[in-house]
Design an enzyme around this catalytic site. Structure first.
Site, PDB file in Angstrom:
ATOM      1  N   TYR A 143       0.812  -1.211   0.000  1.00  0.00           N
ATOM      2  CA  TYR A 143       0.000   0.000   0.000  1.00  0.00           C
ATOM      3  C   TYR A 143       0.850   1.268   0.000  1.00  0.00           C
ATOM      4  O   TYR A 143       0.388   2.328  -0.404  1.00  0.00           O
ATOM      5  CB  TYR A 143      -0.929   0.031   1.216  1.00  0.00           C
ATOM      6  CG  TYR A 143      -2.022  -1.012   1.199  1.00  0.00           C
ATOM      7  CD1 TYR A 143      -2.286  -1.770   0.060  1.00  0.00           C
ATOM      8  CD2 TYR A 143      -2.785  -1.250   2.320  1.00  0.00           C
ATOM      9  CE1 TYR A 143      -3.279  -2.721   0.048  1.00  0.00           C
ATOM     10  CE2 TYR A 143      -3.793  -2.209   2.322  1.00  0.00           C
ATOM     11  CZ  TYR A 143      -4.030  -2.941   1.182  1.00  0.00           C
ATOM     12  OH  TYR A 143      -5.025  -3.888   1.167  1.00  0.00           O
ATOM     13  N   LYS A 194       3.818 -15.256   2.241  1.00  0.00           N
ATOM     14  CA  LYS A 194       3.779 -16.008   0.982  1.00  0.00           C
ATOM     15  C   LYS A 194       5.218 -16.281   0.557  1.00  0.00           C
ATOM     16  O   LYS A 194       5.650 -15.977  -0.559  1.00  0.00           O
ATOM     17  CB  LYS A 194       3.012 -15.216  -0.083  1.00  0.00           C
ATOM     18  CG  LYS A 194       2.654 -16.016  -1.324  1.00  0.00           C
ATOM     19  CD  LYS A 194       1.749 -17.206  -1.049  1.00  0.00           C
ATOM     20  CE  LYS A 194       1.365 -17.891  -2.367  1.00  0.00           C
ATOM     21  NZ  LYS A 194       0.723 -19.202  -2.140  1.00  0.00           N
ATOM     22  N   ASP A 226      -2.672 -18.122   1.480  1.00  0.00           N
ATOM     23  CA  ASP A 226      -3.815 -18.824   0.895  1.00  0.00           C
ATOM     24  C   ASP A 226      -4.312 -19.934   1.821  1.00  0.00           C
ATOM     25  O   ASP A 226      -5.517 -20.119   2.012  1.00  0.00           O
ATOM     26  CB  ASP A 226      -3.479 -19.368  -0.493  1.00  0.00           C
ATOM     27  CG  ASP A 226      -2.119 -20.049  -0.560  1.00  0.00           C
ATOM     28  OD1 ASP A 226      -1.326 -19.926   0.403  1.00  0.00           O
ATOM     29  OD2 ASP A 226      -1.829 -20.696  -1.583  1.00  0.00           O
ATOM     30  N   ASP A 250      -5.130  -7.017   5.753  1.00  0.00           N
ATOM     31  CA  ASP A 250      -6.370  -6.376   5.333  1.00  0.00           C
ATOM     32  C   ASP A 250      -7.411  -7.436   4.970  1.00  0.00           C
ATOM     33  O   ASP A 250      -8.577  -7.381   5.379  1.00  0.00           O
ATOM     34  CB  ASP A 250      -6.074  -5.466   4.138  1.00  0.00           C
ATOM     35  CG  ASP A 250      -7.211  -4.500   3.828  1.00  0.00           C
ATOM     36  OD1 ASP A 250      -8.252  -4.551   4.513  1.00  0.00           O
ATOM     37  OD2 ASP A 250      -7.065  -3.695   2.896  1.00  0.00           O
ATOM     38  N   ASP A 254     -10.659  -9.086   7.622  1.00  0.00           N
ATOM     39  CA  ASP A 254     -12.051  -9.018   7.184  1.00  0.00           C
ATOM     40  C   ASP A 254     -12.683 -10.409   7.168  1.00  0.00           C
ATOM     41  O   ASP A 254     -13.852 -10.578   7.542  1.00  0.00           O
ATOM     42  CB  ASP A 254     -12.145  -8.390   5.796  1.00  0.00           C
ATOM     43  CG  ASP A 254     -12.156  -6.868   5.835  1.00  0.00           C
ATOM     44  OD1 ASP A 254     -12.105  -6.302   6.943  1.00  0.00           O
ATOM     45  OD2 ASP A 254     -12.216  -6.243   4.761  1.00  0.00           O
TER      46      ASP A 254
END
Length: 364
Positions: A143, A194, A226, A250, A254
């Site tokens: 970001y 990852k 994942d 993020d 959620d």
């Protein structure tokens, strides 16, 4: 003797002003019981700030936040501003606020309350007892990484790109928050990355593993993002504390939030090395129900409780607010997002009044 605190209020957009009004009244009620004197200063951010000043984060807003003891944010954004250039959108103001206050650690709890277990979209046996804290790095990663942008390639085709980057220092400081948070909970920390694909994630895993030696009482594990997403919906009770980067955090926070059945119940805290923290619900501004007294103020109220606990070191006052939430839910009061057969449908303001009554009746 009363303790004095300067709290900056950022009501923002949509349902923000409604839920903020409830949180302020709850704080006033708790302040009377614990001799806490709050000096509230309200300033604009997001869409409201764009309309008033042309900027999603006016200089005055950021400076007021910096001078406060804590910052309480409601919600930002809405359809009205979706077509603005990215740098002028409400969300850019929030990113600027986090960076401007040096808030690198985001704590987002996802706890299944017994009163709402049936509201989850997952089976009772999967979610009952879930209590997860997601520690998300907040001011680095993709970001904020440079270079980034959209350009026209030699082929005439447009190409967009962003850079995911972390330094050792950025990883170490968020990892320490993760380990220290796990120490205060069940002593289990899962680091999500990852590393099988991304070099930046390999550095992340190397640094977290290195720091684990300083926290021998914490059980460290690693998951690829994942697999972590899959495990959150397959067997969420295996998790205690999760630490991860900005993008992955993020998404995963959620996903964890929806285990609880209503995103309207979930608070968050964003903290730095010093200075004021930022406390806000994880839900959005819900412009479709703004001004209709339908909003659920619980996440905002619980964010105020997190502010008391993590920002102002008033743990007893925070605990009383949290007990009031459980009392009201036990009584069967529900806003529309939590409604189920046999419950009492109430509006935003009435929910606030019920919470204050529960606080005043709590002699513990």
């Amino acid at each position: 003797m009363a303790q004095h605190y300067n709290v900056t209020l950022l009501p923002g957009d949509g349902i923000g002003p409604e839920i903020m009004a409830v949180a302020v009244e709850v704080l006033k009620a708790i302040g009377k019981q614990y001799s806490l004197d709050f000096n509230f200063t309200e300033v604009p951010i997001g869409g409201a700030a764009i309309d008033a000043t042309g900027s999603p984060l006016p200089d005055e807003t950021l400076e007021t936040c910096r001078q406060s003891d804590a910052v309480l944010l409601a919600a930002i954004g809405g359809y009205k501003w979706d077509d603005l250039p990215r740098q002028q959108r409400p969300e850019t103001g929030l990113l600027g606020l986090r960076a401007g206050l040096g808030l690198f650690a985001n704590l987002r709890p996802a706890t299944i309350l017994p009163q709402l277990v049936e509201a989850s979209s997952l089976k009772r046996e999967v979610v009952e007892g879930v209590d997860i804290m997601v520690v998300r790095e907040l001011t680095g990663g993709i970001y904020f990484g440079q270079p980034k942008g959209i350009f026209t390639a030699e082929t005439g085709e447009q190409r967009g790109f962003n850079t995911m980057a972390y330094t050792e220092a950025e990883i170490d400081r968020i990892a320490k928050v993760g380990f220290e948070t796990a120490q205060k909970r069940q002593g289990k920390l899962c680091s999500v990355d990852k590393a099988n694909v991304l070099d930046v994630s390999q550095l992340w895993r190397d640094r977290v593993t290195h720091l684990a030696a300083q926290y021998p009482e914490v059980e460290l594990s690693h998951l690829y993002v994942d697999n972590a997403a899959m495990q959150l919906v397959r067997a969420p009770k295996q998790f205690d504390t999760i630490v991860t980067g900005n993008l992955f955090g993020d998404i995963l926070s959620d996903a964890a939030a929806m285990l609880t059945g209503s995103i309207g119940m979930l608070p968050s805290a964003s903290l730095g090395d010093g200075g004021p923290g930022l406390f806000e619900p994880v839900h959005g501004s819900a412009p479709d129900i703004a001004g209709q007294d339908k909003a659920n103020p619980m996440a905002q109220v619980l964010s105020a409780a997190m502010m008391l606990r993590y920002g102002l070191d008033c743990g007893d006052a925070a605990a009383k607010i949290e007990r009031a939430v459980l009392t009201v839910l036990d009584r069967g009061d529900r806003t529309g997002d939590m409604m189920s057969p046999g419950m009492n449908l109430v509006g935003c303001q009435a929910m606030g009044e019920a919470l204050i009554a529960a606080i005043e009746a709590d002699s513990a």
